[in-house]
Design a protein around this motif. Structure first.
Motif, PDB file in Angstrom:
ATOM      1  N   MET A 246       0.883  -1.083   0.019  1.00  0.00           N
ATOM      2  CA  MET A 246       0.306  -0.027   0.208  1.00  0.00           C
ATOM      3  C   MET A 246       0.946   1.079   0.242  1.00  0.00           C
ATOM      4  N   LYS A 247      -0.091   2.102  -0.273  1.00  0.00           N
ATOM      5  CA  LYS A 247       1.284   4.076  -0.731  1.00  0.00           C
ATOM      6  C   LYS A 247       0.303   4.656   0.007  1.00  0.00           C
ATOM      7  N   PHE A 248       0.691   5.635   0.865  1.00  0.00           N
ATOM      8  CA  PHE A 248      -0.205   6.163   1.715  1.00  0.00           C
ATOM      9  C   PHE A 248       0.197   7.793   1.478  1.00  0.00           C
TER      10      PHE A 248
ATOM     11  N   SER B  17      -4.596  18.288  -5.939  1.00  0.00           N
ATOM     12  CA  SER B  17      -4.856  17.645  -7.052  1.00  0.00           C
ATOM     13  C   SER B  17      -3.277  17.066  -8.036  1.00  0.00           C
ATOM     14  N   LYS B  18      -2.453  18.321  -8.177  1.00  0.00           N
ATOM     15  CA  LYS B  18      -1.894  18.215  -8.211  1.00  0.00           C
ATOM     16  C   LYS B  18      -0.494  16.617  -7.449  1.00  0.00           C
ATOM     17  N   ILE B  19      -0.617  16.769  -6.137  1.00  0.00           N
ATOM     18  CA  ILE B  19      -0.191  15.932  -5.214  1.00  0.00           C
ATOM     19  C   ILE B  19      -0.501  14.879  -5.354  1.00  0.00           C
ATOM     20  N   ILE B  20      -1.609  14.731  -5.082  1.00  0.00           N
ATOM     21  CA  ILE B  20      -2.873  13.170  -4.937  1.00  0.00           C
ATOM     22  C   ILE B  20      -2.548  12.952  -6.374  1.00  0.00           C
TER      23      ILE B  20
ATOM     24  N   ILE C 164       1.436  11.299  -6.846  1.00  0.00           N
ATOM     25  CA  ILE C 164       2.135  10.316  -5.290  1.00  0.00           C
ATOM     26  C   ILE C 164       0.997   9.355  -6.193  1.00  0.00           C
ATOM     27  N   ASN C 165      -0.336   9.266  -6.441  1.00  0.00           N
ATOM     28  CA  ASN C 165      -1.666   8.762  -6.991  1.00  0.00           C
ATOM     29  C   ASN C 165      -1.814   7.221  -5.749  1.00  0.00           C
ATOM     30  N   PRO C 166      -1.974   7.302  -4.580  1.00  0.00           N
ATOM     31  CA  PRO C 166      -1.480   6.503  -3.258  1.00  0.00           C
ATOM     32  C   PRO C 166      -3.059   6.142  -3.376  1.00  0.00           C
TER      33      PRO C 166
END
Length: 285
Positions: A1-3, A48-51, A54-56
């Motif tokens: 998982m990626k958090f 939005s750019k960060i999410i 990262i695509n968590p």
């Protein structure tokens, strides 16, 4: 998982980041440079750019102004910290490209949404100060198809962040009189237990609003007494008293007296056990 943790420099956020990194990929966002992803301004475009980058799998929001009196006197700041930023995060999730899987959002709320006699179930909310009102309002922005709200109270220790245990230690070192309120009750979890439950929740990803605390409850006065006995056995400058708003002129906002929580819903939904309060208190201390 990626958090992806929002509020990675806070008391809980920094602990979760350190704890989760042992077994998972973790990115964090804060307003502190050189401590994860630096974000000067929390706008929907920036979030939005960060999410998207990262695509968590899971987003954890720990951002909040938790100083109850400051929330009462600085309502615009409190509203932005406790409501608007969470709203921007949820809007950013909803507007993700269809090719990107929507992450599961875990939003940390508070047991202060309760007042009156406990233990309280999730529907018996009654906030009595601006902090708890903003936290309750923020919960409405979580999409329960892809997220959940955890109403909790956690205890740990950090020299860097304001917390109950740090306040006790500082008071002892300064030889201050410590008052323990025997009529304020809560159901605290250790940060270690909270992190373990968040991992289970991240895997199962069942939406809703959930109480997450220890089983039973304890008065804050008794907790402080146990802490002092364990850490400073000979400290005598302590007194157990009842809390009343009229006698605490330094306090601006009203405080709930009974924040004990009924945890049946999360136990039945997520199929995990929770510790008894006294056992958890011993672990925390």
């Amino acid at each position: 998982m990626k958090f992806l943790i929002f509020g990675g420099n806070g008391f809980l956020g920094s602990y979760l980041k350190k704890n989760l990194k042992k077994n998972y990929t973790v990115a964090s966002v804060s307003r502190i440079k050189k401590n994860g992803i630096y974000l000067k301004s929390y706008t929907q475009i920036n979030i939005s750019k960060i999410i998207s980058k990262i695509n968590p799998d899971v987003i954890i929001n720990t951002i909040a102004l938790t100083n109850v009196d400051k929330c009462q006197t600085s309502k615009k700041i409190a509203y932005r910290s406790n409501v608007i930023i969470l709203k921007l995060i949820t809007q950013s999730i909803n507007q993700l490209n269809n090719k990107i899987k929507r992450p599961f959002l875990i939003h940390l709320s508070t047991d202060q949404v309760y007042s009156g006699k406990g233990p309280h179930s999730e529907f018996s909310v009654k906030p009595i100060n601006y902090y708890s009102k903003t936290k309750l309002l923020s919960e409405k922005y979580v999409d329960f198809k892809n997220g959940c709200v955890l109403r909790t109270n956690f205890l740990g220790y950090s020299k860097k962040h304001e917390n109950l245990n740090n306040w006790i230690v500082k008071s002892v070192k300064k030889k201050k009189k410590i008052y323990g309120y025997k009529n304020i009750y809560f159901s605290p979890l250790s940060m270690h237990t909270l992190a373990k439950k968040i991992i289970i929740i991240s895997r199962k990803q069942i939406g809703g609003i959930f109480n997450l605390g220890s089983l039973g409850g304890i008065s804050k006065g008794r907790y402080i007494k146990l802490f002092l006995k364990k850490k400073f056995g000979n400290y005598k400058n302590f007194e157990m008293i009842n809390f009343t708003h009229n006698k605490n002129k330094k306090l601006i906002a009203k405080r709930p007296l009974d924040m004990r929580m009924n945890n049946k819903k999360i136990i039945q939904t997520y199929k995990f056990k929770l510790p008894k309060t006294i056992d958890e208190v011993e672990k925390i201390i």
